[in-house]
Design an enzyme around this catalytic site. Structure first.
Site, mmCIF file in Angstrom:
data_model
loop_
_atom_site.group_PDB
_atom_site.id
_atom_site.type_symbol
_atom_site.label_atom_id
_atom_site.label_comp_id
_atom_site.label_asym_id
_atom_site.label_seq_id
_atom_site.Cartn_x
_atom_site.Cartn_y
_atom_site.Cartn_z
ATOM 1 N N ARG A 25 0.825 -1.217 0.000
ATOM 2 C CA ARG A 25 0.000 0.000 0.000
ATOM 3 C C ARG A 25 0.859 1.267 0.000
ATOM 4 N NH1 ARG A 25 -5.318 -1.796 1.823
ATOM 5 N NH2 ARG A 25 -6.017 0.336 1.735
ATOM 6 N N ARG A 29 -2.989 7.262 1.233
ATOM 7 C CA ARG A 29 -3.370 8.529 1.885
ATOM 8 C C ARG A 29 -2.324 9.150 2.789
ATOM 9 N NH1 ARG A 29 -8.778 5.995 3.896
ATOM 10 N NH2 ARG A 29 -7.282 4.289 3.777
ATOM 11 N N ARG A 38 -6.153 12.077 -5.644
ATOM 12 C CA ARG A 38 -7.412 11.422 -5.273
ATOM 13 C C ARG A 38 -8.572 12.409 -5.342
ATOM 14 N NH1 ARG A 38 -11.663 9.210 -3.655
ATOM 15 N NH2 ARG A 38 -11.848 7.776 -1.891
ATOM 16 N N ASP A 75 -7.189 -2.266 -6.878
ATOM 17 C CA ASP A 75 -7.688 -2.803 -5.615
ATOM 18 C C ASP A 75 -8.096 -4.248 -5.827
ATOM 19 O OD1 ASP A 75 -8.461 -1.569 -2.799
ATOM 20 O OD2 ASP A 75 -9.882 -3.151 -3.281
ATOM 21 N N TYR A 150 -15.372 -10.282 1.513
ATOM 22 C CA TYR A 150 -16.019 -8.995 1.230
ATOM 23 C C TYR A 150 -17.317 -9.195 0.446
ATOM 24 C CZ TYR A 150 -11.838 -6.590 2.898
ATOM 25 O OH TYR A 150 -10.818 -6.126 3.689
HETATM 26 C C1 LIG Z 1 -8.093 -6.167 1.782
HETATM 27 C C2 LIG Z 1 -7.544 -5.315 0.652
HETATM 28 C C3 LIG Z 1 -8.249 -4.291 -0.033
HETATM 29 N N1 LIG Z 1 -7.391 -3.776 -0.995
HETATM 30 C C4 LIG Z 1 -6.176 -4.411 -0.928
HETATM 31 C C5 LIG Z 1 -6.265 -5.407 0.072
HETATM 32 C C6 LIG Z 1 -5.189 -6.408 0.410
HETATM 33 C C7 LIG Z 1 -4.114 -5.811 1.226
HETATM 34 C C8 LIG Z 1 -4.562 -5.405 2.597
HETATM 35 O O1 LIG Z 1 -5.000 -6.268 3.347
HETATM 36 O O2 LIG Z 1 -4.384 -4.225 2.910
HETATM 37 C C9 LIG Z 1 -5.010 -4.229 -1.782
HETATM 38 C C10 LIG Z 1 -4.676 -2.878 -2.278
HETATM 39 N N2 LIG Z 1 -5.410 -1.731 -2.201
HETATM 40 C C11 LIG Z 1 -4.739 -0.700 -2.799
HETATM 41 C C12 LIG Z 1 -3.546 -1.213 -3.341
HETATM 42 C C13 LIG Z 1 -2.669 -0.365 -4.237
HETATM 43 C C14 LIG Z 1 -1.305 -0.568 -4.455
HETATM 44 C C15 LIG Z 1 -0.408 -0.253 -3.288
HETATM 45 O O3 LIG Z 1 0.056 0.905 -3.175
HETATM 46 O O4 LIG Z 1 -0.075 -1.199 -2.529
HETATM 47 C C16 LIG Z 1 -3.473 -2.577 -2.993
HETATM 48 C C17 LIG Z 1 -2.390 -3.585 -3.285
HETATM 49 C C18 LIG Z 1 -5.152 0.697 -2.886
HETATM 50 C C19 LIG Z 1 -6.199 1.218 -1.971
HETATM 51 N N3 LIG Z 1 -7.374 0.612 -1.626
HETATM 52 C C20 LIG Z 1 -8.113 1.443 -0.825
HETATM 53 C C21 LIG Z 1 -7.385 2.658 -0.644
HETATM 54 C C22 LIG Z 1 -7.885 3.865 0.136
HETATM 55 C C23 LIG Z 1 -9.019 4.467 -0.623
HETATM 56 C C24 LIG Z 1 -8.999 5.961 -0.684
HETATM 57 O O5 LIG Z 1 -8.072 6.564 -1.225
HETATM 58 O O6 LIG Z 1 -9.990 6.530 -0.227
HETATM 59 C C25 LIG Z 1 -6.186 2.514 -1.361
HETATM 60 C C26 LIG Z 1 -5.095 3.545 -1.516
HETATM 61 C C27 LIG Z 1 -9.472 1.126 -0.297
HETATM 62 C C28 LIG Z 1 -9.678 -0.208 0.306
HETATM 63 N N4 LIG Z 1 -9.527 -1.393 -0.361
HETATM 64 C C29 LIG Z 1 -9.761 -2.440 0.513
HETATM 65 C C30 LIG Z 1 -10.120 -1.891 1.752
HETATM 66 C C31 LIG Z 1 -10.456 -2.709 2.989
HETATM 67 C C32 LIG Z 1 -10.092 -0.506 1.614
HETATM 68 C C33 LIG Z 1 -10.533 0.504 2.631
HETATM 69 C C34 LIG Z 1 -9.579 0.626 3.748
HETATM 70 C C35 LIG Z 1 -8.753 1.817 3.539
HETATM 71 O O7 LIG Z 1 -9.357 2.855 3.298
HETATM 72 O O8 LIG Z 1 -7.518 1.705 3.650
HETATM 73 C C36 LIG Z 1 -9.647 -3.867 0.157
#
Ligand SMILES: Cc1c2[nH]c(c1CCC(=O)O)Cc1[nH]c(c(CCC(=O)O)c1C)Cc1[nH]c(c(CCC(=O)O)c1C)Cc1[nH]c(c(C)c1CCC(=O)O)C2
Length: 344
Positions: A25, A29, A38, A75, A150
């Site tokens: 990640r 943010r 964003r 994602d 999910y």
């Molecule tokens: C479970 C999971 C998700 N997404 C992901 C997982 C597996 C890894 C982990 O367990 O963290 C994987 C993921 N999500 C995102 C990436 C991008 C690449 C990176 O920089 O690693 C990757 C590899 C961007 C994201 N995915 C998300 C964001 C934040 C959204 C935003 O900008 O508002 C980002 C940068 C949203 C997201 N997406 C997901 C959730 C639970 C959330 C909300 C939680 C949060 O807000 O952090 C599902």
């Protein structure tokens, strides 16, 4: 060239000192430039599906920190999205979608990944052109169990009770769902490789809530199915498997799934981590909260990880994704300290 990239050498089983580093990640943010980009997008999924914006946010941490790998900005929930589950992200709360009922399983669409996710593959092609030659480009997807949690709950939960209950009550339909997600995910990864990804990571972020039998059925088996399918189509593809929270069940995870590299979260003890590293590459496992705390605690944590795992085939990473509260200065400090490491 791809084979000489530092991170690719580690995935082939070579010990490289200092180890290559990237962070799960790493685009997100905690970076002001991410928040700015964003704000120009029409929601989070729009950011994922607009190559110009997705390339920009993928590149931001590379420009700032010079990581050894860039990870595609997308994602794991794009798979439920193309299955028409109504995926959306609620500000400050996380992902939401329509919870899947048992009757829905037979009626899920069979989308052509290549067509429907074309913007993601365009993002990868552009990234490979923009990235420094030495930077590894990683693709990724979610593991079937984690994606299914999910889809069944319609949101994130703390113990995945909805998915576990569903699996207990509807074993056949649950296996059908896992197989469907596994096959779509394999197609998705194959197309990511074709579009320029050097290697891929499969995130099983919720592996840690399962008993041993369920872990075998819901995590190991579908992961092995994806690995097998991808390798049959694209021989030699390097794959990182990250089963968060799986603990002692990780011991023979590499052999049973076929992944090249085993991702470790920060709770994996040193003895187990080193045993897993004895037969191949591992990645991890600094506590992500150290990127918030910084200071002497951060330095001690980095040194501990390097001393435990730096000698073998190793990719430095956090034990899970970096959090929005992380301080970018701590990330810079981490990269500097790892790069200055000369061996144990
Ligand atoms: C479970 C999971 C998700 N997404 C992901 C997982 C597996 C890894 C982990 O367990 O963290 C994987 C993921 N999500 C995102 C990436 C991008 C690449 C990176 O920089 O690693 C990757 C590899 C961007 C994201 N995915 C998300 C964001 C934040 C959204 C935003 O900008 O508002 C980002 C940068 C949203 C997201 N997406 C997901 C959730 C639970 C959330 C909300 C939680 C949060 O807000 O952090 C599902």
């Amino acid at each position: 060239m791809a084979a000489q990239r530092k991170l690719m050498r580690v995935l082939a089983g070579e010990a490289v000192a200092p180890p290559p580093i990237w962070l799960m990640r790493q685009a997100g943010r905690y970076l002001p430039e991410y928040r700015a980009t964003r704000a120009t997008a029409n929601g989070f999924l729009d950011l994922c599906y607009t190559p110009e914006l997705a390339v920009e946010v993928t590149m931001q941490p590379i420009r700032r920190f010079g990581f050894d790998a860039a990870i595609l900005f997308s994602d794991i929930l794009v798979i439920p999205d193309i299955l028409d589950r109504g995926v959306h992200f609620v500000e400050g709360e996380g992902p939401r979608m329509t919870p899947l009922a048992v009757e829905d399983i037979g009626t899920l669409p069979r989308p052509s990944v290549d067509e429907i996710l074309a913007p993601v593959f365009e993002t990868l092609r552009r990234l490979r052109r923009e990235l420094p030659e030495e930077t590894t480009l990683l693709g990724f997807c979610g593991a079937p169990w984690t994606v299914a949690t999910y889809m069944l709950a319609g949101r994130g939960t703390s113990d995945q009770a909805p998915a576990r209950l569903f699996a207990m009550r509807h074993a056949a339909e649950f296996d059908q769902l896992l197989a469907l997600i596994a096959d779509l995910s394999a197609d998705y990864l194959i197309s990511q490789i074709d579009a320029g990804a050097d290697a891929v990571q499969i995130f099983d972020s919720w592996a840690g809530v399962l008993d041993e039998t369920s872990f075998d059925r819901f995590c190991v088996r579908p992961m092995a199915r994806i690995v097998e399918k991808v390798r049959r189509a694209r021989p030699g593809t390097r794959i990182i498997g990250f089963a968060k929270g799986a603990g002692a069940l990780l011991e023979d995870y590499r052999q049973r799934t076929g992944v090249d590299c085993v991702g470790l979260d920060w709770t994996v003890p040193r003895k187990l981590a080193r045993a897993i590293q004895a037969d191949g590459a591992v990645q991890g496992n600094l506590d992500p909260l150290l990127m918030v705390a910084g200071g002497a605690a951060l330095d001690a944590g980095i040194d501990r990880v390097l001393a435990d795992l730096g000698e073998g085939p190793f990719i430095f990473n956090l034990g899970h994704g970096i959090t929005p509260q992380a301080d970018p200065d701590n990330v810079a400090r981490l990269v500097q300290r790892v790069r200055a490491w000369g061996g144990a």
